[in-house]
Design an enzyme around this catalytic site. Structure first.
Site, short mmCIF file in Angstrom:
data_model
loop_
_atom_site.label_atom_id
_atom_site.label_comp_id
_atom_site.label_asym_id
_atom_site.label_seq_id
_atom_site.Cartn_x
_atom_site.Cartn_y
_atom_site.Cartn_z
N ILE A 315 0.85 -1.21 0.00
CA ILE A 315 0.00 0.00 0.00
C ILE A 315 0.88 1.26 0.00
CG2 ILE A 315 -1.85 1.20 1.25
CD1 ILE A 315 -2.35 -1.54 2.67
N GLU A 317 1.34 4.08 1.41
CA GLU A 317 0.84 4.89 2.53
C GLU A 317 1.32 6.33 2.51
OE1 GLU A 317 2.36 2.03 2.97
OE2 GLU A 317 0.93 0.66 3.88
N ASP A 359 -13.34 38.47 -18.02
CA ASP A 359 -13.76 39.84 -18.32
C ASP A 359 -12.70 40.46 -19.19
OD1 ASP A 359 -15.95 39.84 -16.71
OD2 ASP A 359 -14.92 40.64 -14.95
P1 ATP Z 1 -15.78 44.12 -18.77
O1 ATP Z 1 -15.08 43.99 -20.06
O2 ATP Z 1 -14.92 43.79 -17.63
O3 ATP Z 1 -17.14 43.51 -18.75
P2 ATP Z 1 -16.78 46.77 -19.22
O4 ATP Z 1 -16.35 48.00 -18.51
O5 ATP Z 1 -16.64 46.75 -20.69
O6 ATP Z 1 -16.02 45.65 -18.48
P3 ATP Z 1 -19.27 47.32 -18.07
O7 ATP Z 1 -18.63 47.87 -16.87
O8 ATP Z 1 -20.50 46.51 -17.94
O9 ATP Z 1 -18.29 46.47 -18.89
O10 ATP Z 1 -19.56 48.53 -19.06
C1 ATP Z 1 -20.31 48.37 -20.23
C2 ATP Z 1 -20.34 49.64 -21.01
O11 ATP Z 1 -20.93 50.66 -20.23
C3 ATP Z 1 -18.97 50.16 -21.37
O12 ATP Z 1 -18.54 49.62 -22.58
C4 ATP Z 1 -19.18 51.64 -21.47
O13 ATP Z 1 -19.64 52.00 -22.76
C5 ATP Z 1 -20.29 51.89 -20.47
N1 ATP Z 1 -19.75 52.41 -19.21
C6 ATP Z 1 -18.78 51.86 -18.46
N2 ATP Z 1 -18.55 52.60 -17.38
C7 ATP Z 1 -19.39 53.63 -17.43
C8 ATP Z 1 -19.66 54.75 -16.57
N3 ATP Z 1 -19.00 54.95 -15.45
N4 ATP Z 1 -20.60 55.61 -16.95
C9 ATP Z 1 -21.29 55.43 -18.07
N5 ATP Z 1 -21.10 54.44 -18.92
C10 ATP Z 1 -20.17 53.54 -18.60
#
Ligand code: ATP
Length: 925
Positions: A315, A317, A359
């Site tokens: 075995i 162990e 992401d």
């Molecule tokens: P990930 O790729 O990690 O999902 P992301 O920033 O692209 O991140 P979200 O944070 O959901 O994804 O944002 C989606 C969209 O919303 C962005 O592409 C942008 O156009 C818009 N956005 C992001 N941050 C803001 C903000 N603070 N105010 C207004 N619009 C925003």
């Protein structure tokens, strides 16, 4: 019978399993003697707290260290060893004699039992401390209505009848009947295991006998709000809550075995059965030829101990200890490389992952954003410092922004907003002054579903709202435009112009953020429709330079990388293309809108050729994980926001971002990325695979060394009627020498080449897969040379007893020395092979494991000192090296070297043949 709250005796008086969902909130309030607009009085709350007790779940009982230590003796290994020791002692008492080697055997058995128990106790305490450190949470305050005032009350002091307020991202503090709610979505996975968020409402439900997940007007303790907020009336607290009822049944500390541990246990049991059969056969046969054996071995207690030791030696162990050490070392190493593993189980799963969903922003890209170009008054500006005359455009961006400047003049906030503030600075705009001039009176915060945010500002006696967000979402909500101060309708042509410009930005991999405004009649107006489009900025967020290489490593390792982003389709595709995620094979992009319209079957089919998901909201992530898992993938998923929790929980390995992630995401995840970097995930996968591979090496080594020892004993007993090794040699060898040698195999260097193979496939895959040939070759050759040593001894003396003694020494040298040296092969020259032939696609350079070298030499030294002709030691190990002819020593040494060489050469030959066979088969296809 339904008891009423007014029955004030010291017992709990509320019927805990009543169908509250069928009653109106007013009726429940009546039963609970509470007023929905005033709440309970403090006095009543104190009384109820005495009756119902604090609102908390039982913490797991921490067992006493001594109890843990005692429990380790229940380990099957300890039981077998203790039994072996006991048999020896009883046999010694009956026989009224015990030889020195028997006593030595007993000492070794005792040593092993104690060492194993100490290591297991240490491990157990460490993991318990870790678990309880996770449970050390800060005081949680809940908004509660009491005496007509909303107060912050410690969650433990909540009582039935309290009226509480909870919002997005908060855990539900007790079982609540929802009294009032905005759009409300709750993650009930902690209670029901269902990861899809559940939509809740305050409506009375007529149906009967509803399961928890259908009780839509009740929010349950420990679940979490993913969207919206609620006002609720506390129905049950603590142990009376639904989660409390479950928790009270499982309060004792329980350690779950990982799949690997389960596999090892199953393997050990199988080998154990073989060992038992083997031990019985050995005993029966040795008793049968007892008279032909040397006198010293004729005592039946000695033969019994020999059989038991030989059986035990089959075995592996030391494996449990090696696995634990491997995991501990890997956890530490991973932590150093920014991968914090919360549960050792995840190390294994990480190694098995074949899809990583990541992401984009911050993980694949640098999250160092800056505005590079912009578009205003329907004009394109290629340079952010090119000053625009349109101050309205800049004011809008300044006001609709949550970034702040701290006293040290640092701009703090989300990367997107910080980039905008820096752009305003380039445009010579003092955004703080503007914020003071036009105070914010209302807002709708950004959320990744609407992909917009709105702030409302007072300007003299009227209100203006500013909305900033993803250009496509903003455009969809705009009906007018402003050019050079002139407001006019937004025509189809205008939309095309804006879109074309935005697509142009996106094709350069930039995220496009639009800005719009609206003059409000009052604060009751809708803020986010009929907007007046002003312009847009294009923000660059370059990919992390190291990520492209990491993705290639992942792909080479058979791991698919999927990008899931809230960003626009074109931006996502461009970045994915640059990073090697969007490829010829995976040449599609699916958007969140498409996910909503496609059927599950259509989506499932499309997912097979899609690596980029754009404009998705967090709910879509859970759908993607589910479909990928249904296609038999083992999925790792990253997330940072509260809304990502369902997908993180659903994934096989949930990865939270250490920097940008919320507390809740970190809590529910299996792994935390301390640097938010994709490269670290790939490192985690590699570390996971290395752990698995090293454990396989250790298994291969231990099984081969053990079985060759046993085969040698069996052969010599059957053919030569001699006993090659006695119990003490066997025990010393398997527990001291083998463990010392096997541990560094487990601790050896991580091999880069593990990432040139496909992932170790299935949860059910046998631990012996890919290492059977190593075991067969090593076992056969090492027992063959050990037997040869024994046989050669005969040629150096006519005295049978002396030949026996010389032979024994020969076997001992071979069995003891050879593994010490061939253990090198495992970490340096052996590679696991799968059914598809050789797994190494490229020549891997081996780094000679220096740690292994030092350990092995220590072991070798130990082995030698047991063999030196010091009478005392010889006696202890039942040896005699006195008078060993030099010629024989030369043969023993040569044979030992030949053992190692032949194992190595045969294995290389096997690899070549297997490769040739595989290539031939591939060509034929
Ligand atoms: P990930 O790729 O990690 O999902 P992301 O920033 O692209 O991140 P979200 O944070 O959901 O994804 O944002 C989606 C969209 O919303 C962005 O592409 C942008 O156009 C818009 N956005 C992001 N941050 C803001 C903000 N603070 N105010 C207004 N619009 C925003």
């Amino acid at each position: 019978m339904n008891q009423n709250i007014s029955d004030t005796n010291s017992k709990k008086i509320i019927e805990t399993d009543r169908k509250w969902y069928q009653l109106s909130d007013k009726k429940i309030a009546k039963i609970y003697k509470t007023n929905l607009s005033i709440g309970l009085t403090e006095q009543e709350a104190t009384e109820r707290l005495k009756k119902y007790g604090p609102n908390c779940l039982p913490s797991s009982k921490k067992p006493n260290i001594f109890v843990i230590f005692l429990k380790t003796f229940l380990d099957p290994l300890c039981i077998i060893m203790a039994l072996a020791g006991l048999i020896t002692i009883i046999a010694g008492i009956i026989n009224q004699e015990m030889s020195i080697p028997d006593v030595a055997g007993l000492c070794i058995i005792g040593l092993i039992i104690i060492t194993n128990s100490l290591i297991s106790t240490y491990q157990e305490i460490k993991s318990m401390n870790y678990i309880s450190s996770l449970g050390n949470k800060e005081e949680i305050l809940i908004s509660v209505l009491r005496d007509g005032v909303i107060k912050q009350v410690n969650v433990e002091f909540l009582v039935p009848g309290d009226v509480v307020y909870s919002k997005l991202g908060e855990f539900i503090p007790a079982d609540l009947r929802i009294v009032d709610q905005s759009v409300l979505k709750i993650d009930e996975s902690s209670l029901t295991g269902e990861s899809e968020p559940v939509e809740k409402s305050a409506e009375v439900i007529k149906e009967d006998n509803l399961v928890i997940s259908d009780q839509k007007n009740i929010a349950f303790m420990s679940t979490m709000i993913l969207e919206g907020k609620l006002v609720g009336l506390v129905l049950n607290t603590g142990l009376d809550s639904e989660i409390g009822k479950i928790a009270s049944k499982i309060t004792t500390h329980k350690t779950n075995r990982t799949p690997l541990e389960k596999k090892i246990k199953a393997l050990t049991i199988r080998i154990g059965i073989i060992a038992l059969i083997f031990g019985a056969l050995l005993l029966a046969f040795s008793l049968f030829i007892r008279d032909e054996l040397p006198v010293a071995l004729q005592a039946w207690n000695t033969l019994l101990l020999l059989a038991v030791s030989a059986a035990i030696s089959v075995i592996p162990e030391s494996l449990t200890i090696i696995v634990k050490l491997c995991m501990m070392i890997a956890t530490k190493k991973m932590d150093k490389n920014n991968v914090q593993v919360k549960n050792p189980k995840s190390i294994e799963t990480l190694g098995n992952v074949n899809v990583i969903c990541s992401d984009k922003t911050g993980t694949l890209t640098q999250n160092k954003m800056h505005v590079d170009q912009f578009f205003v008054d329907f004009k394109y500006h290629p340079n952010p410092s090119q000053i625009t005359k349109n101050k309205h455009f800049l004011t809008a961006f300044a006001l609709c922004n949550d970034a702040i400047t701290n006293p040290d003049n640092q701009i703090l906030g989300g990367a997107t907003e910080v980039a905008i503030v820096k752009f305003l600075e380039q445009q010579k705009i003092n955004y703080l002054n503007l914020k003071k001039l036009y105070p914010r009176v209302d807002e709708i915060p950004f959320d990744s579903k609407r992909k917009m945010m709105t702030t409302v500002h007072k300007n003299k006696n009227h209100f203006t709202s500013y909305t900033k967000g993803a250009f496509d979402y903003l455009l969809a909500n705009s009906t007018q435009k402003i050019i050079d101060g002139e407001i006019s309708a937004l025509t189809a042509e205008d939309r095309t112009t804006i879109e074309n410009q935005a697509f142009e930005f996106a094709r350069k991999g930039m995220r496009v953020l639009g800005i719009a405004f609206k003059n409000l009649k009052s604060l009751d107006d809708e803020y986010e429709n009929d907007l007046i489009f002003i312009g847009a900025v294009a923000i660059i967020d370059p990919p992390r330079p190291e990520v492209k290489e990491a993705i290639k490593t992942a792909n080479d390792a058979g791991v698919r990388v999927v990008m899931i982003t809230g960003d626009h389709k074109i931006t996502a595709q461009e970045i994915a293309q640059r990073l090697g995620i969007y490829t010829e094979k995976y040449n599609q992009v699916i958007t969140g809108a498409e996910i909503d319209t496609l059927s599950q079957e259509e989506l499932s089919e499309k997912i097979k050729s899609t690596n980029v998901f754009a404009r998705v909201s967090p709910e879509h992530k859970a759908v993607i994980v589910k479909l990928l898992q249904e296609q038999k993938n083992i999925v790792a998923m990253t997330g940072d926001g509260i809304n990502d929790t369902p997908s993180i929980v659903k994934a096989d390995v949930g990865i939270a971002m250490g920097i940008s992630g919320t507390e809740v995401t970190r809590e529910v995840s299996d792994v935390i990325l301390k640097d938010d970097n994709f490269k670290s995930i790939v490192y985690g996968v590699r570390a996971g695979r290395n752990v698995y591979e090293k454990i396989k090496y250790s298994i291969s080594f231990l099984i081969a060394a053990n079985i060759s020892q046993v085969l040698t004993i069996l052969f010599i007993l059957l053919v030569n009627k001699g006993v090659a090794l006695n119990s003490v040699n066997i025990l010393f060898h398997i527990f001291v020498i083998e463990t010392i040698v096997a541990i560094p195999i487990g601790m050896g260097y991580d091999r880069k080449g593990v990432m040139w193979n496909p992932p170790p496939s299935h949860k059910k895959e046998s631990l012996l897969k890919g290492i059977k040939m190593q075991i067969i070759i090593t076992t056969t050759l090492s027992s063959l040379f050990a037997i040869l040593n024994y046989e050669f001894a005969k040629f150096f003396t006519d005295n049978d007893i002396l030949a026996q003694e010389f032979g024994k020494t020969g076997v001992y040298i071979s069995i003891m020395f050879a593994p010490i040296v061939y253990s090198f092969l495992y970490n340096n020259f052996f590679l696991p092979i799968n059914q598809k032939g050789l797994l190494i696609k490229k020549k891997e350079k081996f780094i000679l494991n220096k740690r292994l070298l030092i350990f092995s030499f220590l072991a070798l030294f130990l082995a030698i000192i047991t063999l030196v002709p010091v009478e005392q030691i010889n006696k202890f190990f039942d040896f005699s090296t006195i008078g060993l002819p030099a010629g024989l020593i030369a043969i023993f040494v040569t044979n030992t070297i030949l053992t190692i060489l032949s194992i190595w050469l045969t294995y290389q030959g096997y690899i070549k043949v297997k490769n040739w066979w595989w290539n031939k088969k591939s060509h034929e296809k």
